[in-house]
Motif scaffolding. Structure first.
Motif, PDB file in Angstrom:
ATOM      1  N   ASP A 177     -31.849 -13.482  38.267  1.00 38.98           N
ATOM      2  CA  ASP A 177     -32.118 -14.176  39.528  1.00 38.98           C
ATOM      3  C   ASP A 177     -33.184 -13.456  40.350  1.00 38.98           C
ATOM      4  OD1 ASP A 177     -30.440 -16.327  39.199  1.00 38.98           O
ATOM      5  OD2 ASP A 177     -28.739 -15.417  40.235  1.00 38.98           O
ATOM      6  N   TYR A 178     -33.229 -12.110  40.258  1.00 41.39           N
ATOM      7  CA  TYR A 178     -34.156 -11.322  41.073  1.00 41.39           C
ATOM      8  C   TYR A 178     -34.862 -10.275  40.209  1.00 41.39           C
ATOM      9  CZ  TYR A 178     -31.048 -13.294  44.625  1.00 41.39           C
ATOM     10  OH  TYR A 178     -30.279 -14.151  45.397  1.00 41.39           O
ATOM     11  N   PRO A 179     -35.665 -10.703  39.224  1.00 37.07           N
ATOM     12  CA  PRO A 179     -36.241  -9.734  38.275  1.00 37.07           C
ATOM     13  C   PRO A 179     -37.160  -8.699  38.915  1.00 37.07           C
ATOM     14  CG  PRO A 179     -37.208 -11.923  37.980  1.00 37.07           C
ATOM     15  CD  PRO A 179     -36.042 -12.094  38.894  1.00 37.07           C
ATOM     16  N   LEU A 180     -38.059  -9.128  39.779  1.00 39.87           N
ATOM     17  CA  LEU A 180     -38.984  -8.164  40.389  1.00 39.87           C
ATOM     18  C   LEU A 180     -38.257  -7.189  41.301  1.00 39.87           C
ATOM     19  CD1 LEU A 180     -42.203 -10.242  41.184  1.00 39.87           C
ATOM     20  CD2 LEU A 180     -42.070  -8.159  39.825  1.00 39.87           C
ATOM     21  N   LYS A 181     -37.321  -7.701  42.077  1.00 41.97           N
ATOM     22  CA  LYS A 181     -36.556  -6.829  42.977  1.00 41.97           C
ATOM     23  C   LYS A 181     -35.715  -5.837  42.176  1.00 41.97           C
ATOM     24  CE  LYS A 181     -36.269 -10.004  46.929  1.00 41.97           C
ATOM     25  NZ  LYS A 181     -37.295 -10.941  46.436  1.00 41.97           N
ATOM     26  N   ALA A 182     -35.170  -6.290  41.036  1.00 46.14           N
ATOM     27  CA  ALA A 182     -34.391  -5.388  40.185  1.00 46.14           C
ATOM     28  C   ALA A 182     -35.269  -4.279  39.629  1.00 46.14           C
ATOM     29  CB  ALA A 182     -33.734  -6.173  39.050  1.00 46.14           C
ATOM     30  N   LEU A 183     -36.466  -4.628  39.189  1.00 42.59           N
ATOM     31  CA  LEU A 183     -37.368  -3.605  38.653  1.00 42.59           C
ATOM     32  C   LEU A 183     -37.776  -2.615  39.738  1.00 42.59           C
ATOM     33  CD1 LEU A 183     -39.664  -5.765  36.327  1.00 42.59           C
ATOM     34  CD2 LEU A 183     -37.677  -4.385  35.704  1.00 42.59           C
ATOM     35  N   GLU A 184     -37.953  -3.085  40.963  1.00 42.03           N
ATOM     36  CA  GLU A 184     -38.310  -2.187  42.071  1.00 42.03           C
ATOM     37  C   GLU A 184     -37.212  -1.156  42.323  1.00 42.03           C
ATOM     38  OE1 GLU A 184     -38.985  -4.725  45.373  1.00 42.03           O
ATOM     39  OE2 GLU A 184     -40.940  -5.433  44.678  1.00 42.03           O
ATOM     40  N   VAL A 185     -35.953  -1.558  42.112  1.00 45.97           N
ATOM     41  CA  VAL A 185     -34.833  -0.646  42.346  1.00 45.97           C
ATOM     42  C   VAL A 185     -34.643   0.298  41.166  1.00 45.97           C
ATOM     43  CG1 VAL A 185     -32.326  -0.508  42.627  1.00 45.97           C
ATOM     44  CG2 VAL A 185     -33.636  -2.196  43.920  1.00 45.97           C
ATOM     45  N   PHE A 186     -34.650  -0.239  39.945  1.00 46.01           N
ATOM     46  CA  PHE A 186     -34.265   0.545  38.779  1.00 46.01           C
ATOM     47  C   PHE A 186     -35.406   1.348  38.151  1.00 46.01           C
ATOM     48  CE2 PHE A 186     -31.115  -3.087  38.510  1.00 46.01           C
ATOM     49  CZ  PHE A 186     -30.080  -2.354  39.080  1.00 46.01           C
ATOM     50  N   CYS A 187     -36.625   0.888  38.319  1.00 45.40           N
ATOM     51  CA  CYS A 187     -37.763   1.642  37.758  1.00 45.40           C
ATOM     52  C   CYS A 187     -38.956   1.498  38.704  1.00 45.40           C
ATOM     53  CB  CYS A 187     -38.100   1.181  36.349  1.00 45.40           C
ATOM     54  SG  CYS A 187     -38.119  -0.617  36.102  1.00 45.40           S
ATOM     55  N   PRO A 188     -38.861   2.093  39.888  1.00 49.34           N
ATOM     56  CA  PRO A 188     -39.856   1.878  40.945  1.00 49.34           C
ATOM     57  C   PRO A 188     -41.284   2.264  40.563  1.00 49.34           C
ATOM     58  CG  PRO A 188     -38.392   3.712  41.484  1.00 49.34           C
ATOM     59  CD  PRO A 188     -37.794   3.020  40.316  1.00 49.34           C
ATOM     60  N   GLN A 189     -41.459   3.343  39.802  1.00 44.52           N
ATOM     61  CA  GLN A 189     -42.817   3.748  39.449  1.00 44.52           C
ATOM     62  C   GLN A 189     -43.488   2.710  38.564  1.00 44.52           C
ATOM     63  OE1 GLN A 189     -42.225   7.745  37.809  1.00 44.52           O
ATOM     64  NE2 GLN A 189     -43.129   8.603  39.670  1.00 44.52           N
ATOM     65  N   GLU A 190     -42.760   2.197  37.592  1.00 52.99           N
ATOM     66  CA  GLU A 190     -43.329   1.157  36.723  1.00 52.99           C
ATOM     67  C   GLU A 190     -43.543  -0.136  37.500  1.00 52.99           C
ATOM     68  OE1 GLU A 190     -44.399   1.570  33.781  1.00 52.99           O
ATOM     69  OE2 GLU A 190     -43.489   3.443  33.120  1.00 52.99           O
TER      70      GLU A 190
END
Length: 302
Positions: A19-32
């Motif tokens: 549902d929130y792929p970009l927000k999830a990536l910002e939390v779990f792998c912020p540098q990438e």
């Protein structure tokens, strides 16, 4: 932190990430995630049917591979492999490495970011794998370790990232902060998610991982009346809308059945008209069935 319950944590986190792929990536792998250029990148979940067909028994359905693509082709696609582990004893770095290698071959890419989200942690999960002999190392594998119980909830109190706010309950907090954690999550949901249906969906997510008992819920209602009223009003409104939609759907089905008995099978144009009709239009057409000699008379606008 809230204890585990009899819920599908894998499915809950899969839904959250999808549902929130970009927000999830910002939390779990912020540098990438920072390098994704969000205005131009497109995040696409890999089709599970394709993975199952190509990887066979090695495919693990509840993993969430996300492919980041740049439509203009100026950068090679980047594959994110997110895995949730509610029991650290089940985690195998060898299995994860094998899975990433399979995906790399399947997708013909060397750009893969493996992420493991731990809901529980022993603190000593292996975070790297090295294979080699006496003289050289021939394979080095690492992943991003997100042990949520080690993250301080207070750090994310006012985060503008919805995923972070929804996860406050599974982070680390003091016992006297439990109601505050719940309130901050609810406040984040109601201010950062404009879709009422998703608000209702993820208040369930917050409830599961906060696990307030009846006494704590009463304390919450007294201490945070505004947040409680917001969610109560939302729940009542959506329930009323759902009942109205159900009634309208039933009336539409009855009308279609009567029309087909009177005039035979309906064409796609009339069916589309019925599906788009308001409650008032359906009632008007139903009133005309007894006297009308043709479908045109029923659907006439004058």
């Amino acid at each position: 932190m809230a204890k585990d319950h009899r819920y599908s944590h894998d499915q809950n986190f899969k839904n959250l990430i999808l549902d929130y792929p970009l927000k999830a990536l910002e939390v779990f792998c912020p540098q990438e995630a920072e390098a994704l250029d969000q205005e131009n990148v497109r995040i696409i979940p890999l089709r599970q049917e394709q993975l199952k067909e190509r990887l066979g028994n090695r495919f693990r359905e509840l993993d969430v591979p996300l492919l980041a693509e740049w439509p203009d082709g100026r950068r090679e696609a980047l594959l994110f492999v997110l895995e949730e582990e509610s029991d650290p004893r089940r985690f195998s770095i060898h299995r994860l490495a094998h899975y990433c290698l399979d995906l790399a071959e399947l997708c013909d890419t060397q750009r893969i970011v493996p992420v493991v989200i731990f809901l529980r942690t022993s603190g000593n999960e292996t975070d790297h794998l090295t294979l080699g002999g006496d003289h050289h190392q021939y394979l080095n594998f690492r992943y991003i370790r997100c042990a949520l119980p080690e993250w301080e909830a207070e750090t994310w109190w006012d985060s503008p990232n919805l995923v972070a706010r929804l996860l406050l309950s599974v982070m680390h907090w003091r016992d006297d902060q439990k109601l505050e954690v719940y309130a901050r999550s609810v406040r984040g949901l109601t201010t950062l998610e404009p879709d009422p249906e998703k608000q209702l969906k993820y208040i369930d997510f917050i409830d599961i991982y906060s696990a307030l008992d009846d006494n704590e819920m009463e304390q919450y209602k007294a201490r945070y009346p505004q947040e409680n009223q917001t969610m109560t009003s939302l729940s009542e409104r959506l329930r009323a809308e759902g009942m109205a939609a159900g009634i309208q759907s039933g009336e539409r089905a009855v009308l279609i059945r009567l029309l087909e008995r009177r005039f035979g099978p309906l064409n796609s144009e009339i069916l589309a008209c019925l599906n788009d009709a308001s409650q008032k239009q359906l009632e008007t057409w139903a009133d005309r069935i007894l006297d009308a000699e043709s479908l045109d008379e029923i659907f006439q606008t004058h």
